[in-house]
Design a protein around this motif. Structure first.
Motif, PDB file in Angstrom:
ATOM      1  N   ALA A  56       7.187  -1.088  11.799  1.00 35.43           N
ATOM      2  CA  ALA A  56       8.498  -0.421  11.671  1.00 35.43           C
ATOM      3  C   ALA A  56       8.879   0.592  12.606  1.00 35.43           C
ATOM      4  N   SER A  57       8.110   0.468  13.755  1.00 36.63           N
ATOM      5  CA  SER A  57       8.206   1.733  14.769  1.00 36.63           C
ATOM      6  C   SER A  57       7.855   3.094  14.457  1.00 36.63           C
ATOM      7  N   GLY A  58       6.897   3.236  13.519  1.00 39.19           N
ATOM      8  CA  GLY A  58       6.566   4.390  13.020  1.00 39.19           C
ATOM      9  C   GLY A  58       7.356   4.902  11.789  1.00 39.19           C
ATOM     10  N   GLY A  59       8.360   4.252  11.485  1.00 41.10           N
ATOM     11  CA  GLY A  59       9.269   4.688  10.419  1.00 41.10           C
ATOM     12  C   GLY A  59       8.393   4.573   9.142  1.00 41.10           C
ATOM     13  N   PRO A  60       9.051   5.191   8.076  1.00 39.20           N
ATOM     14  CA  PRO A  60       8.506   5.131   6.708  1.00 39.20           C
ATOM     15  C   PRO A  60       8.641   3.759   6.225  1.00 39.20           C
ATOM     16  N   VAL A  61       7.452   3.390   5.345  1.00 35.76           N
ATOM     17  CA  VAL A  61       7.140   2.293   4.765  1.00 35.76           C
ATOM     18  C   VAL A  61       6.864   2.489   3.264  1.00 35.76           C
ATOM     19  N   ILE A  62       7.358   1.233   2.267  1.00 35.73           N
ATOM     20  CA  ILE A  62       6.979   1.354   0.930  1.00 35.73           C
ATOM     21  C   ILE A  62       5.560   1.319   0.685  1.00 35.73           C
ATOM     22  N   LEU A  63       5.050   2.459  -0.506  1.00 31.21           N
ATOM     23  CA  LEU A  63       3.806   2.357  -0.634  1.00 31.21           C
ATOM     24  C   LEU A  63       3.502   1.094  -1.907  1.00 31.21           C
ATOM     25  N   PRO A  64       2.433   0.163  -1.384  1.00 31.54           N
ATOM     26  CA  PRO A  64       2.079  -0.991  -2.213  1.00 31.54           C
ATOM     27  C   PRO A  64       1.510  -0.456  -3.578  1.00 31.54           C
ATOM     28  N   GLY A  65       1.854  -1.305  -4.497  1.00 28.79           N
ATOM     29  CA  GLY A  65       1.102  -0.981  -5.718  1.00 28.79           C
ATOM     30  C   GLY A  65       2.084  -0.255  -6.734  1.00 28.79           C
ATOM     31  N   LEU A  66       3.310   0.074  -6.460  1.00 26.46           N
ATOM     32  CA  LEU A  66       4.244   0.861  -7.314  1.00 26.46           C
ATOM     33  C   LEU A  66       5.524  -0.009  -7.716  1.00 26.46           C
TER      34      LEU A  66
ATOM     35  N   GLU B  31       0.080   5.628 -17.255  1.00 26.39           N
ATOM     36  CA  GLU B  31      -0.162   4.452 -17.444  1.00 26.39           C
ATOM     37  C   GLU B  31      -0.766   3.801 -16.462  1.00 26.39           C
ATOM     38  N   ARG B  32      -0.093   3.825 -15.152  1.00 22.05           N
ATOM     39  CA  ARG B  32      -0.518   3.060 -14.024  1.00 22.05           C
ATOM     40  C   ARG B  32      -2.054   3.472 -13.478  1.00 22.05           C
ATOM     41  N   TYR B  33      -2.064   4.866 -13.637  1.00 23.45           N
ATOM     42  CA  TYR B  33      -3.448   5.404 -13.140  1.00 23.45           C
ATOM     43  C   TYR B  33      -4.356   4.919 -14.116  1.00 23.45           C
ATOM     44  N   HIS B  34      -4.190   4.693 -15.296  1.00 23.42           N
ATOM     45  CA  HIS B  34      -5.205   4.299 -16.226  1.00 23.42           C
ATOM     46  C   HIS B  34      -5.571   2.603 -15.905  1.00 23.42           C
ATOM     47  N   GLU B  35      -4.653   1.944 -15.438  1.00 19.66           N
ATOM     48  CA  GLU B  35      -4.742   0.614 -15.121  1.00 19.66           C
ATOM     49  C   GLU B  35      -5.655   0.471 -13.939  1.00 19.66           C
ATOM     50  N   GLU B  36      -5.462   1.466 -12.997  1.00 19.81           N
ATOM     51  CA  GLU B  36      -6.041   1.137 -11.530  1.00 19.81           C
ATOM     52  C   GLU B  36      -7.520   1.730 -11.612  1.00 19.81           C
ATOM     53  N   ILE B  37      -8.000   2.489 -12.411  1.00 14.18           N
ATOM     54  CA  ILE B  37      -9.323   2.987 -12.384  1.00 14.18           C
ATOM     55  C   ILE B  37      -9.963   2.632 -13.888  1.00 14.18           C
ATOM     56  N   GLY B  38      -9.140   2.037 -14.755  1.00 12.64           N
ATOM     57  CA  GLY B  38      -9.855   1.276 -15.845  1.00 12.64           C
ATOM     58  C   GLY B  38     -10.793   2.297 -16.723  1.00 12.64           C
ATOM     59  N   LYS B  39     -10.354   3.643 -16.760  1.00 13.22           N
ATOM     60  CA  LYS B  39     -11.083   4.601 -17.592  1.00 13.22           C
ATOM     61  C   LYS B  39     -10.258   5.163 -18.706  1.00 13.22           C
TER      62      LYS B  39
END
Length: 321
Positions: free
Chosen positions: A188-198, A250-258
């Protein structure tokens, strides 16, 4: 995962003894004191362990907690000797913001294990109050020595996280997808990108990737240490609340499983204005000036920079307390 926030003090149950070991940084110790008061208000016993200099720096908060403890709360603040000279640090460097240079940050973090021996000595000494042995240890995710320490005591170890769950989730995803993000940003020539996983799109810029710090071997070791501490913990306490960021929790709980327990905002435990006034250092920016600056911005422009703090990542969050 439990979101329960019960105000009952459980008068008919045997009190538990919680051992709190915060990171030696103001922005970590102050909410941990609030956490100590919150636990004690529910009928528990709390031991808060830090060093002499740090205890002196939070003395106004300690005195308020001690005053409450005289009537209802059972909290003990103990001083642990911290031989900074053994770690090659200048005398008095018992807090991150007391370091004369950020070049000493990693030596400081790597020296925190020196707290273990004096803490063990304290727990082995005769207790005039005859408190039971600690039933749970709560520390920051930097104190890697607490892994073996908790195992030796055969007690569960929880991690206390001070930032928002939004920050924690984004930080986790950035570190997990850093290679993919760098490739996408190059395309993207240094431009902003979408953060995966959201599912809710969050755009990040080059600043958020912290490329310079990630090239430092000490940074890699630092990240791995925090990951090990989180992976081996029994659960996470976060200084947030469900109504503010339920989706991210909820998402953080799904990611770390704790299990995750939102126990915040802990600052609201100080309901008196004068109690809030003694928390931390005096701001170098006048509040009136800050409000005027914010009023002068376009509507929504400040919210657009909500992820700005990610670019400092955890390292600079520690450095600034």
């Amino acid at each position: 995962m439990s979101f329960e926030n019960n105000e009952d003090r459980r008068p008919n149950t045997k009190p538990l003894h919680f051992l709190l070991v915060p990171l030696l940084a103001q922005g970590h110790m102050i909410p941990m004191v609030d956490l100590a008061r919150l636990l004690a208000a529910r009928g528990n016993l709390v031991t808060f362990a830090t060093t002499p200099i740090n205890l002196a720096r939070i003395q106004p908060i300690v005195e308020r907690a001690a005053a409450a403890a005289a009537s209802t709360l059972q909290i003990r603040f103990i001083e642990l000797s911290f031989c900074v000279a053994d770690a090659g640090l200048p005398d008095g460097c018992e807090n991150i913001d007391l370091l004369p240079s950020m070049d000493l940050l990693f030596p400081f973090l790597n020296s925190l294990h020196l707290l273990r021996e004096p803490l063990e000595a304290h727990l082995q000494a005769p207790d005039p109050f005859q408190w039971p042995r600690p039933a749970c240890l709560i520390s920051d995710n930097i104190q890697n020595w607490t892994i073996d320490f908790a195992r030796a005591l055969d007690i569960p170890r929880l991690i206390f996280q001070g930032p928002s769950c939004f920050f924690l989730l984004c930080d986790l995803l950035i570190n997990r997808h850093v290679v993919e993000l760098e490739a996408a940003m190059a395309a993207a020539s240094g431009g902003p990108v979408i953060l995966p996983g959201l599912t809710r799109p969050i755009r990040i810029s080059k600043h958020e990737l912290m490329l310079t710090l990630r090239s430092d071997p000490g940074w890699f070791k630092f990240i791995e240490t925090m990951k090990e501490l989180e992976d081996t913990s029994e659960g996470i306490l976060i200084n947030s609340f469900v109504e503010l960021e339920s989706w991210y929790i909820e998402r953080y709980h799904e990611e770390i499983g704790k299990p995750i327990w939102p126990v915040g905002p802990l600052s609201l435990y100080n309901k008196e204005e004068d109690a809030k006034a003694v928390r931390g250092r005096v701001s170098s920016i006048d509040n009136k000036f800050l409000l005027q600056w914010m009023d002068g911005k376009e509507p929504g422009s400040l919210a657009s920079g909500a992820l700005h703090t990610i670019r400092w990542s955890r390292l600079w969050r520690l450095a600034t307390g």
